[in-house]
Scaffold this active site. Structure first.
Site, mmCIF file in Angstrom:
data_model
loop_
_atom_site.group_PDB
_atom_site.id
_atom_site.type_symbol
_atom_site.label_atom_id
_atom_site.label_comp_id
_atom_site.label_asym_id
_atom_site.label_seq_id
_atom_site.Cartn_x
_atom_site.Cartn_y
_atom_site.Cartn_z
ATOM 1 N N LYS A 19 1.471 -3.183 9.000
ATOM 2 C CA LYS A 19 2.852 -2.683 9.044
ATOM 3 C C LYS A 19 3.707 -3.712 9.766
ATOM 4 O O LYS A 19 3.332 -4.183 10.851
ATOM 5 C CB LYS A 19 2.884 -1.335 9.772
ATOM 6 C CG LYS A 19 4.235 -0.649 9.775
ATOM 7 C CD LYS A 19 4.110 0.803 10.208
ATOM 8 C CE LYS A 19 5.465 1.480 10.262
ATOM 9 N NZ LYS A 19 5.376 2.912 10.523
ATOM 10 N N ASP A 74 7.303 13.587 13.506
ATOM 11 C CA ASP A 74 7.540 13.222 12.103
ATOM 12 C C ASP A 74 6.351 13.674 11.257
ATOM 13 O O ASP A 74 5.906 12.960 10.359
ATOM 14 C CB ASP A 74 7.741 11.705 11.984
ATOM 15 C CG ASP A 74 8.511 11.322 10.728
ATOM 16 O OD1 ASP A 74 9.216 12.184 10.174
ATOM 17 O OD2 ASP A 74 8.401 10.161 10.291
ATOM 18 N N GLY A 121 7.896 2.555 3.410
ATOM 19 C CA GLY A 121 8.684 3.485 4.215
ATOM 20 C C GLY A 121 9.998 2.820 4.562
ATOM 21 O O GLY A 121 10.316 1.743 4.033
ATOM 22 N N SER A 158 10.740 1.165 7.066
ATOM 23 C CA SER A 158 10.564 -0.159 7.674
ATOM 24 C C SER A 158 10.016 -1.180 6.670
ATOM 25 O O SER A 158 9.657 -2.286 7.041
ATOM 26 C CB SER A 158 9.647 -0.051 8.889
ATOM 27 O OG SER A 158 8.439 0.563 8.533
ATOM 28 N N GLY A 159 9.958 -0.802 5.401
ATOM 29 C CA GLY A 159 9.488 -1.735 4.378
ATOM 30 C C GLY A 159 8.054 -1.427 3.976
ATOM 31 O O GLY A 159 7.470 -0.440 4.415
ATOM 32 N N PRO A 160 7.490 -2.321 3.130
ATOM 33 C CA PRO A 160 6.139 -2.034 2.644
ATOM 34 C C PRO A 160 5.066 -2.220 3.710
ATOM 35 O O PRO A 160 5.202 -3.058 4.593
ATOM 36 C CB PRO A 160 5.939 -3.053 1.513
ATOM 37 C CG PRO A 160 7.086 -3.976 1.543
ATOM 38 C CD PRO A 160 8.062 -3.549 2.571
ATOM 39 N N VAL A 161 4.026 -1.392 3.601
ATOM 40 C CA VAL A 161 2.813 -1.606 4.397
ATOM 41 C C VAL A 161 1.895 -2.409 3.485
ATOM 42 O O VAL A 161 1.685 -2.057 2.330
ATOM 43 C CB VAL A 161 2.185 -0.248 4.807
ATOM 44 C CG1 VAL A 161 0.794 -0.436 5.397
ATOM 45 C CG2 VAL A 161 3.077 0.452 5.817
ATOM 46 N N LEU A 190 0.836 -1.212 0.000
ATOM 47 C CA LEU A 190 0.000 0.000 0.000
ATOM 48 C C LEU A 190 0.866 1.255 0.000
ATOM 49 O O LEU A 190 0.398 2.363 -0.221
ATOM 50 C CB LEU A 190 -0.899 0.014 1.242
ATOM 51 C CG LEU A 190 -1.865 -1.157 1.404
ATOM 52 C CD1 LEU A 190 -2.486 -1.156 2.794
ATOM 53 C CD2 LEU A 190 -2.960 -1.088 0.351
ATOM 54 N N GLY A 191 2.122 1.063 0.276
ATOM 55 C CA GLY A 191 3.070 2.173 0.374
ATOM 56 C C GLY A 191 4.305 1.658 1.090
ATOM 57 O O GLY A 191 4.231 0.649 1.796
HETATM 58 N N1 ATP Z 1 -3.051 2.630 7.414
HETATM 59 C C1 ATP Z 1 -2.578 2.750 6.173
HETATM 60 N N2 ATP Z 1 -3.389 2.554 5.096
HETATM 61 C C2 ATP Z 1 -2.897 2.672 3.846
HETATM 62 N N3 ATP Z 1 -1.618 2.970 3.548
HETATM 63 C C3 ATP Z 1 -0.773 3.157 4.567
HETATM 64 C C4 ATP Z 1 -1.195 3.054 5.932
HETATM 65 N N4 ATP Z 1 -0.134 3.301 6.720
HETATM 66 C C5 ATP Z 1 0.883 3.545 5.910
HETATM 67 N N5 ATP Z 1 0.534 3.471 4.608
HETATM 68 C C6 ATP Z 1 1.392 3.707 3.441
HETATM 69 O O1 ATP Z 1 2.675 3.178 3.697
HETATM 70 C C7 ATP Z 1 3.667 4.228 3.696
HETATM 71 C C8 ATP Z 1 4.703 3.931 4.760
HETATM 72 O O2 ATP Z 1 4.055 3.884 6.019
HETATM 73 P P1 ATP Z 1 4.746 4.436 7.340
HETATM 74 O O3 ATP Z 1 5.060 5.884 7.121
HETATM 75 O O4 ATP Z 1 3.917 4.084 8.510
HETATM 76 O O5 ATP Z 1 6.059 3.558 7.323
HETATM 77 P P2 ATP Z 1 7.541 3.900 7.803
HETATM 78 O O6 ATP Z 1 8.371 2.719 7.416
HETATM 79 O O7 ATP Z 1 7.516 4.251 9.240
HETATM 80 O O8 ATP Z 1 7.850 5.160 6.899
HETATM 81 P P3 ATP Z 1 8.853 6.386 7.032
HETATM 82 O O9 ATP Z 1 9.889 6.133 6.007
HETATM 83 O O10 ATP Z 1 7.955 7.560 6.667
HETATM 84 O O11 ATP Z 1 9.339 6.467 8.434
HETATM 85 C C9 ATP Z 1 2.871 5.517 3.918
HETATM 86 O O12 ATP Z 1 3.522 6.635 3.385
HETATM 87 C C10 ATP Z 1 1.577 5.210 3.201
HETATM 88 O O13 ATP Z 1 1.701 5.453 1.806
#
Ligand code: ATP
Length: 376
Positions: free
Chosen positions: A58, A155, A38, A40-43, A35-36
């Site tokens: 996540k 953040d 970051g 920590s890898g894909p959600v 779904l996206g």
């Molecule tokens: N609840 C959700 N529903 C749909 N998409 C989501 C959701 N949570 C996160 N995402 C998608 O996944 C991406 C990464 O999520 P998130 O920011 O929580 O991860 P991270 O690994 O902590 O990222 P970062 O690099 O910003 O620290 C978001 O930018 C978004 O596009």
């Protein structure tokens, strides 16, 4: 994907209930459906077996940091403008390219179907200051809730502002705050934390506070507005600025992936402008909000309590003229750079200055202060 389900794990340290049963008993996980992504890898997408409802998943490598993220995020739930957490599992998971299975926290969250805020702004045909005020109101509501719980998000950036669903009109969409990866609980520091950015004024202020406390002349405020919280407010200021004009308040002369000394200097000096071309259609009230949020001195910066009562947020006096920001943000490369710069600035702001630390109130040695703390 390989799974093992380790010990039942209820962290005493965090009071967080983590299920040790296998997530696949309760959810069908679409491991390939991202779904996206970051750091920590894909959600991923997952579906609850007994209801067929869709959620976002996540996966975090189990660590103290990951547990803090989940705990603080959970603590801020439920709130209409914060992505809800429904379940947390601790399972041993082995991804295809990994040699061994690793212990992971699997966080089941509400699915945000509308993507990121700025992507929707780009699609808006008639984006106005009134709409920007309505969006800000939702963001501020989330920040207000976190700060009331003494949690700083740290953040706050466009990528972490997600829309519940896709819509033709941003006015009707719910915006929620995600990603508590840098969230921090305030431990009652006497004065705001500071970063190398703001050393001089903060050091002086902190030293003054310490002197007064040592002499017993001053009781520190009950819930001080700490540096970490003021960092969130600075971010809100940057986000409003970008929404209204399409570019950031602080940017380097030439595009750069790194934070340049010149950029640092501009932020430290609060050196930004409201260029006429884009800002002539923007109200003075909006500019006032931005100026008070981009205030260099975190102590003087507007707090969320002050912002929530600002007339601009009501949107009643905000003009309904179309802004240039969606057109400017169409340039994907430029927008990517804007977001990258903002993320970098946050990284710098979060860095604590370890050369100067104040004691938490709870460890105060001063007898008068101790007595006063007891009396609270
Ligand atoms: N609840 C959700 N529903 C749909 N998409 C989501 C959701 N949570 C996160 N995402 C998608 O996944 C991406 C990464 O999520 P998130 O920011 O929580 O991860 P991270 O690994 O902590 O990222 P970062 O690099 O910003 O620290 C978001 O930018 C978004 O596009």
């Amino acid at each position: 994907m390989t799974f093992h389900c380790p010990r039942m794990d209820e962290s005493a340290q965090t009071n967080m209930v983590i299920k040790s049963s296998s997530i696949v008993e309760d959810y069908e996980v679409r491991w390939r459906k991202s779904l996206g992504t970051g750091v920590s890898g894909p959600v991923r997408l997952c579906i609850k077996r007994n209801t067929g409802e869709k959620y976002a998943l996540k996966c975090l490598l189990d660590s103290k940091k990951a547990r803090t993220e989940v705990t603080l995020h959970q603590r801020c739930c439920p709130h209409p403008n914060i992505v809800q957490i429904y379940d947390v599992y601790c399972n041993s998971v082995q991804f295809p390219r990994e040699a061994v299975a690793r212990s992971r926290l699997l966080v089941v969250m509400e699915l945000m179907n509308g993507g990121e805020l700025f992507d929707q702004i780009i699609r808006e045909r008639h984006f106005t200051e009134k709409k920007a005020a309505a969006i800000t109101k939702q963001i501020v509501s989330a920040v207000f809730h976190c700060h009331s719980l003494n949690i700083a998000h740290r953040d706050l950036k466009p990528e972490n502002l997600l829309l519940k669903e896709k819509s033709e009109d941003l006015q009707n969409v719910t915006i929620k705050l995600a990603d508590f990866g840098f969230a921090k609980e305030d431990v009652g520091l006497v004065t705001p934390q500071f970063t190398p950015y703001y050393v001089a004024p903060q050091v002086l202020e902190a030293q003054k506070q310490q002197r007064l406390e040592r002499s017993g002349l001053k009781t520190p405020p009950g819930t001080p507005y700490t540096y970490d919280k003021s960092c969130d407010m600075w971010s809100v200021g940057v986000i409003i600025y970008i929404m209204l004009c399409g570019y950031p308040p602080f940017f380097p002369e030439t595009p750069s992936k790194q934070m340049t000394p010149n950029m640092k200097r501009k932020i430290m000096a609060g050196e930004y402008r409201f260029p006429k071309n884009e800002w002539s259609v923007v109200s003075d009230m909006a500019k006032d909000v931005i100026q008070r949020l981009l205030e260099v001195d975190p102590v003087k910066r507007m707090t969320v309590q002050q912002l929530i009562h600002h007339t601009w947020l009501l949107g009643e006096e905000a003009p309904e003229l179309a802004l240039l920001s969606p057109a400017i943000m169409q340039d994907k490369d430029a927008l990517h750079e804007v977001m990258h710069a903002h993320a970098q600035q946050l990284t710098v702001m979060r860095t604590p200055d370890t050369t100067f630390q104040l004691k938490p109130l709870t460890s105060a040695e001063n007898p008068i202060l101790k007595k006063r703390l007891k009396a609270r």
